[in-house]
Design an enzyme around this catalytic site. Sequence first.
Site, PDB file in Angstrom:
ATOM      1  N   ALA A  41       1.010  -1.483   0.630  1.00 56.84           N
ATOM      2  CA  ALA A  41      -0.221  -0.470   0.233  1.00 56.84           C
ATOM      3  C   ALA A  41       1.147   0.783   0.031  1.00 56.84           C
ATOM      4  O   ALA A  41       1.880   1.436   0.630  1.00 56.84           O
ATOM      5  CB  ALA A  41      -0.951  -0.027   1.655  1.00 56.84           C
TER       6      ALA A  41
ATOM      7  N   GLY B  60      -1.021   6.106   1.816  1.00 57.98           N
ATOM      8  CA  GLY B  60      -1.912   6.679   2.784  1.00 57.98           C
ATOM      9  C   GLY B  60      -2.887   5.749   3.040  1.00 57.98           C
ATOM     10  O   GLY B  60      -4.025   4.875   3.190  1.00 57.98           O
TER      11      GLY B  60
ATOM     12  N   GLU C 207      -6.935  12.810  -1.618  1.00 60.04           N
ATOM     13  CA  GLU C 207      -6.803  11.767  -2.326  1.00 60.04           C
ATOM     14  C   GLU C 207      -8.569  11.482  -3.529  1.00 60.04           C
ATOM     15  O   GLU C 207      -8.769  12.557  -2.292  1.00 60.04           O
ATOM     16  CB  GLU C 207      -6.819  10.610  -2.250  1.00 60.04           C
ATOM     17  CG  GLU C 207      -5.677   9.912  -1.535  1.00 60.04           C
ATOM     18  CD  GLU C 207      -5.096   8.058  -1.913  1.00 60.04           C
ATOM     19  OE1 GLU C 207      -4.661   7.718  -2.083  1.00 60.04           O
ATOM     20  OE2 GLU C 207      -6.642   8.286  -0.941  1.00 60.04           O
TER      21      GLU C 207
ATOM     22  N   HIS D 176      -8.094   0.647 -10.697  1.00 56.10           N
ATOM     23  CA  HIS D 176      -7.240   2.267  -9.793  1.00 56.10           C
ATOM     24  C   HIS D 176      -6.812   3.202 -11.099  1.00 56.10           C
ATOM     25  O   HIS D 176      -6.392   2.117 -12.450  1.00 56.10           O
ATOM     26  CB  HIS D 176      -5.827   1.957  -9.179  1.00 56.10           C
ATOM     27  CG  HIS D 176      -5.241   3.393  -9.175  1.00 56.10           C
ATOM     28  ND1 HIS D 176      -4.618   3.898  -9.477  1.00 56.10           N
ATOM     29  CD2 HIS D 176      -4.836   2.789  -7.091  1.00 56.10           C
ATOM     30  CE1 HIS D 176      -4.001   4.689  -8.146  1.00 56.10           C
ATOM     31  NE2 HIS D 176      -4.281   4.392  -6.566  1.00 56.10           N
TER      32      HIS D 176
ATOM     33  N   HIS E 185      -7.524  -3.250  -9.159  1.00 57.46           N
ATOM     34  CA  HIS E 185      -6.967  -2.618  -7.729  1.00 57.46           C
ATOM     35  C   HIS E 185      -7.785  -3.253  -6.336  1.00 57.46           C
ATOM     36  O   HIS E 185      -6.586  -4.233  -5.506  1.00 57.46           O
ATOM     37  CB  HIS E 185      -7.085  -1.170  -7.767  1.00 57.46           C
ATOM     38  CG  HIS E 185      -6.472  -0.400  -6.379  1.00 57.46           C
ATOM     39  ND1 HIS E 185      -5.255  -0.958  -6.642  1.00 57.46           N
ATOM     40  CD2 HIS E 185      -6.741   0.009  -5.308  1.00 57.46           C
ATOM     41  CE1 HIS E 185      -4.802  -0.346  -5.329  1.00 57.46           C
ATOM     42  NE2 HIS E 185      -5.689   0.795  -4.686  1.00 57.46           N
TER      43      HIS E 185
ATOM     44  N   GLU F  94     -10.012  -7.316   3.190  1.00 54.51           N
ATOM     45  CA  GLU F  94     -10.199  -6.914   1.916  1.00 54.51           C
ATOM     46  C   GLU F  94     -11.345  -7.656   0.935  1.00 54.51           C
ATOM     47  O   GLU F  94     -12.178  -7.681   0.479  1.00 54.51           O
ATOM     48  CB  GLU F  94      -8.872  -6.700   0.886  1.00 54.51           C
ATOM     49  CG  GLU F  94      -9.830  -6.151  -0.583  1.00 54.51           C
ATOM     50  CD  GLU F  94      -8.348  -5.887  -1.250  1.00 54.51           C
ATOM     51  OE1 GLU F  94      -7.468  -5.416  -0.737  1.00 54.51           O
ATOM     52  OE2 GLU F  94      -8.663  -6.017  -2.746  1.00 54.51           O
TER      53      GLU F  94
ATOM     54  N   ARG G 132     -15.376   2.207  -3.505  1.00 55.21           N
ATOM     55  CA  ARG G 132     -14.206   2.698  -1.738  1.00 55.21           C
ATOM     56  C   ARG G 132     -13.484   4.150  -2.171  1.00 55.21           C
ATOM     57  O   ARG G 132     -12.642   4.035  -2.881  1.00 55.21           O
ATOM     58  CB  ARG G 132     -13.326   1.700  -1.414  1.00 55.21           C
ATOM     59  CG  ARG G 132     -13.020   2.327  -0.748  1.00 55.21           C
ATOM     60  CD  ARG G 132     -11.206   0.749  -0.351  1.00 55.21           C
ATOM     61  NE  ARG G 132     -10.156   0.427  -1.368  1.00 55.21           N
ATOM     62  CZ  ARG G 132      -9.225   1.050  -1.513  1.00 55.21           C
ATOM     63  NH1 ARG G 132      -8.399   1.867  -0.537  1.00 55.21           N
ATOM     64  NH2 ARG G 132      -8.110   1.467  -2.454  1.00 55.21           N
TER      65      ARG G 132
ATOM     66  N   LEU H 184      -7.036   0.216   4.482  1.00 56.78           N
ATOM     67  CA  LEU H 184      -6.063   0.024   5.154  1.00 56.78           C
ATOM     68  C   LEU H 184      -7.193   0.112   6.707  1.00 56.78           C
ATOM     69  O   LEU H 184      -7.104  -0.426   7.798  1.00 56.78           O
ATOM     70  CB  LEU H 184      -4.679   1.277   5.342  1.00 56.78           C
ATOM     71  CG  LEU H 184      -3.818   0.794   4.524  1.00 56.78           C
ATOM     72  CD1 LEU H 184      -2.605   1.455   3.675  1.00 56.78           C
ATOM     73  CD2 LEU H 184      -3.495  -1.509   4.345  1.00 56.78           C
TER      74      LEU H 184
HETATM   75  P1  FAD Z   1      -3.547  -8.291   1.888  1.00 57.12           P
HETATM   76  O1  FAD Z   1      -2.898  -7.096   2.861  1.00 57.12           O
HETATM   77  O2  FAD Z   1      -3.786  -8.216   1.908  1.00 57.12           O
HETATM   78  O3  FAD Z   1      -3.180 -10.060   3.356  1.00 57.12           O
HETATM   79  C1  FAD Z   1      -3.404 -11.019   2.510  1.00 57.12           C
HETATM   80  C2  FAD Z   1      -3.395 -11.871   3.927  1.00 57.12           C
HETATM   81  O4  FAD Z   1      -3.895 -13.108   3.203  1.00 57.12           O
HETATM   82  C3  FAD Z   1      -1.658 -12.016   2.715  1.00 57.12           C
HETATM   83  O5  FAD Z   1      -0.916 -12.569   4.190  1.00 57.12           O
HETATM   84  C4  FAD Z   1      -1.413 -13.723   2.636  1.00 57.12           C
HETATM   85  O6  FAD Z   1      -0.185 -14.627   2.296  1.00 57.12           O
HETATM   86  C5  FAD Z   1      -2.835 -13.846   3.262  1.00 57.12           C
HETATM   87  N1  FAD Z   1      -3.451 -15.543   2.131  1.00 57.12           N
HETATM   88  C6  FAD Z   1      -4.760 -15.362   0.965  1.00 57.12           C
HETATM   89  N2  FAD Z   1      -4.324 -16.971   0.722  1.00 57.12           N
HETATM   90  C7  FAD Z   1      -4.466 -17.338   1.869  1.00 57.12           C
HETATM   91  C8  FAD Z   1      -4.304 -19.115   1.790  1.00 57.12           C
HETATM   92  N3  FAD Z   1      -4.999 -19.363   0.578  1.00 57.12           N
HETATM   93  N4  FAD Z   1      -3.352 -19.042   2.710  1.00 57.12           N
HETATM   94  C9  FAD Z   1      -2.969 -18.620   3.483  1.00 57.12           C
HETATM   95  N5  FAD Z   1      -2.694 -17.146   3.434  1.00 57.12           N
HETATM   96  C10 FAD Z   1      -3.449 -16.668   3.021  1.00 57.12           C
HETATM   97  N6  FAD Z   1      -5.793   1.053   0.934  1.00 57.12           N
HETATM   98  C11 FAD Z   1      -5.077   1.969   1.156  1.00 57.12           C
HETATM   99  O7  FAD Z   1      -6.192   2.095   1.985  1.00 57.12           O
HETATM  100  N7  FAD Z   1      -4.434   3.002   1.279  1.00 57.12           N
HETATM  101  C12 FAD Z   1      -3.140   2.964   0.278  1.00 57.12           C
HETATM  102  O8  FAD Z   1      -1.959   3.801   0.043  1.00 57.12           O
HETATM  103  C13 FAD Z   1      -3.347   1.588  -0.215  1.00 57.12           C
HETATM  104  N8  FAD Z   1      -2.615   1.315  -1.614  1.00 57.12           N
HETATM  105  C14 FAD Z   1      -2.033   0.551  -1.936  1.00 57.12           C
HETATM  106  C15 FAD Z   1      -1.587  -0.285  -3.094  1.00 57.12           C
HETATM  107  C16 FAD Z   1      -1.880  -0.745  -3.541  1.00 57.12           C
HETATM  108  C17 FAD Z   1      -0.334  -1.750  -4.939  1.00 57.12           C
HETATM  109  C18 FAD Z   1      -3.020  -2.247  -3.099  1.00 57.12           C
HETATM  110  C19 FAD Z   1      -2.422  -3.810  -4.459  1.00 57.12           C
HETATM  111  C20 FAD Z   1      -3.383  -1.800  -3.036  1.00 57.12           C
HETATM  112  C21 FAD Z   1      -3.533  -0.394  -1.740  1.00 57.12           C
HETATM  113  N9  FAD Z   1      -4.231  -0.628  -0.848  1.00 57.12           N
HETATM  114  C22 FAD Z   1      -4.444   0.568  -0.658  1.00 57.12           C
HETATM  115  C23 FAD Z   1      -5.765  -1.272  -0.988  1.00 57.12           C
HETATM  116  C24 FAD Z   1      -4.870  -2.081   0.640  1.00 57.12           C
HETATM  117  O9  FAD Z   1      -3.645  -1.921   0.761  1.00 57.12           O
HETATM  118  C25 FAD Z   1      -5.732  -3.480   1.269  1.00 57.12           C
HETATM  119  O10 FAD Z   1      -7.618  -2.919   0.542  1.00 57.12           O
HETATM  120  C26 FAD Z   1      -5.129  -3.749   2.600  1.00 57.12           C
HETATM  121  O11 FAD Z   1      -3.602  -4.015   2.474  1.00 57.12           O
HETATM  122  C27 FAD Z   1      -5.268  -5.118   2.428  1.00 57.12           C
HETATM  123  O12 FAD Z   1      -5.505  -5.894   3.701  1.00 57.12           O
HETATM  124  P2  FAD Z   1      -5.583  -7.448   4.656  1.00 57.12           P
HETATM  125  O13 FAD Z   1      -4.658  -7.728   5.197  1.00 57.12           O
HETATM  126  O14 FAD Z   1      -7.459  -7.239   4.257  1.00 57.12           O
HETATM  127  O15 FAD Z   1      -5.149  -8.047   3.278  1.00 57.12           O
HETATM  128  C1  SIN Z   2      -2.521   4.840  -3.979  1.00 56.98           C
HETATM  129  O1  SIN Z   2      -2.387   4.890  -3.373  1.00 56.98           O
HETATM  130  O2  SIN Z   2      -3.438   5.570  -4.970  1.00 56.98           O
HETATM  131  C2  SIN Z   2      -3.670   3.630  -3.340  1.00 56.98           C
HETATM  132  C3  SIN Z   2      -5.052   4.264  -2.137  1.00 56.98           C
HETATM  133  C4  SIN Z   2      -5.612   3.536  -2.256  1.00 56.98           C
HETATM  134  O3  SIN Z   2      -6.072   2.324  -2.813  1.00 56.98           O
HETATM  135  O4  SIN Z   2      -6.288   3.636  -0.925  1.00 56.98           O
END
Ligand code: FAD
Ligand code: SIN
Length: 536
Positions: A65, A68, A132, A249, A356, A380, A391, A397
């Site tokens: 991410a 922010g 943003e 995105h 995204h 997510e 969103r 986050l």
């Molecule tokens: P994740 O962080 O995706 O973690 C998923 C976990 O599940 C991982 O550990 C993975 O190994 C595990 N898992 C999955 N399947 C299995 C399985 N079968 N067995 C075991 N483990 C498994 N959001 C914001 O609010 N601000 C930002 O600036 C932002 N920037 C982003 C930039 C990018 C490039 C991306 C891709 C996303 C961004 N987002 C941002 C979105 C945000 O990062 C995600 O929505 C959020 O981090 C999801 O968190 P999570 O804990 O739900 O899942």
């Molecule tokens: C970004 O930094 O543009 C991603 C932010 C987000 O997905 O919330």
Amino acid sequence: MTSKQPEFRRYLVPINTLSTPQFFTDCLVIGSGVAGLRAAIEASAAGSVTLVCKGTLEESNTWNAQGGIAAVLGSDDSFDNHVADTLATGGGLSDPDVVTQVVTEAPALIRELIEWGTDFDRVNGTIDATREGGHSRARVIHSHGDSTGRGIAEGLIKKLRAADNITVLEQFFAIDLLTGEDNECLGAIGCRANGNLQIIWAARTILATGGAGRLYRETTNPDGATADGLAMAYRAGAVLRDLEFMQFHPTTLYIAGASRALITETLRGEGAILRDRDGNAFMKDYHPEAELAPRDVVSRAILDRMLRTGSTHVYLDIRHFDKAHFQKRFPLISELCGSFDINVSKDMIPVRPSAHYMIGGVRVDRAAATSIPNLYACGEAASTGLHGANRLGSNSLLEGLVYGKLAGSAAAGDLRRRDPHLHHRSFVFEVPHSDRSRLDTEDVRNSLRALMWRNVGITREQTHLIEAQEIIRFWQRYVMDKVFETPFGWECQNMLTVALLMARAAEARAESRGVHFRKDYPKTDNDHFQKHIDLS
Ligand code: FAD
Ligand code: SIN
């Protein structure tokens, strides 16, 4: 193609407790992103916790991410503003109580992160906040410049490592949730790094498996985002909600052969301009907020501009930025551009939209409980009601943090109230031998990702959505009956399962709302569709 239905199997692998190693834990957390880490820390207050993840602790969307995390910290902002912005973006489907709950929890959880070691960037001692799209105030705070996810995850991992009753199993692929006679969740079966199956019995299970971006050819998401948690929950009978809402995105680096790295929206928050191949700044033609319009508007505007100018991409122009400030404020993007010889003072950055964020997910209530007893979901992978149909940037986050804590706390409450009665169960599930031909799984995955991009992408229409379902069902007929022995194969089965559900939901929503745009139904239809689409 015939209409023969693909096989539905409750479990992807045969299970026999007599021959499979097993252990007990009070709470099993699947996922090491912001949601899973926060949940594990909270649940560990009441018992033993086992956290599993399919890669290392650091491999997650969270770690990647950039821009922010949204939180009301300044005196020129208010909870009401953040609530109003979130509801306005959500297209009439956000739950106002959930929005208020998440927004008001934010400052305390940010303070907690700081205590646990996350360094948010500061200017003259005050936490710096930026804007943003869709945010009426500067409330997006960041860490390490444009590596906010890493900053947050590092703090949470440090806290997690310090807890003596949390066991971490990396490289553990969760294959399926185990359920009992009353469909209550009993834990999970998975595969350890050594390739052996393992059963983990758990009094409570928390699903925090993240998103589904890898179902698309063009995506910002890292390799692991293959929707495993959604598929597992679906096979176990959980209700999934709003899977038609995949957020695209607007700005992903578009260089043939390079991975589709995200170019953070906060660049636009700080003055970056979108230009077409002829150099025209075009966003004002589409929305009064121009570059800071909501993401769905910007993504569709870019697509439209690409079509009109016959180009594969548009450009992000930051040539007017102070280069030294840019390098300090956006070190990740600065290094990325440098690695492709893009001199941001002279060259514009080629960008286009890509998949995204999965807005839909496993339906949960305000305590993160799913429709399956003893199973919670957060992050997510969950559909909480915060985002509605669209969103707001940097709200995810935050949602992962708030609902991770709620899920962990609900599990801890259950553990304190009841003796978990964990006991050895005998469990046998047989899978008939498949005599069909061997498969090139990689080809199936690539074909699926291309199909989703073409037919279930930024703009949709009925004929394409029906065609996508027919093709996926056809592929399912010879993929779903197989018994794979590696994550690559199980992921392929999960991707097919969830892709079909996404196409079904997108067909069912015969209107346009938020991130879901139907060319054949371009208007929002509140009479018929101001409601969620549940699938189970
Ligand atoms: P994740 O962080 O995706 O973690 C998923 C976990 O599940 C991982 O550990 C993975 O190994 C595990 N898992 C999955 N399947 C299995 C399985 N079968 N067995 C075991 N483990 C498994 N959001 C914001 O609010 N601000 C930002 O600036 C932002 N920037 C982003 C930039 C990018 C490039 C991306 C891709 C996303 C961004 N987002 C941002 C979105 C945000 O990062 C995600 O929505 C959020 O981090 C999801 O968190 P999570 O804990 O739900 O899942
Ligand atoms: C970004 O930094 O543009 C991603 C932010 C987000 O997905 O919330």
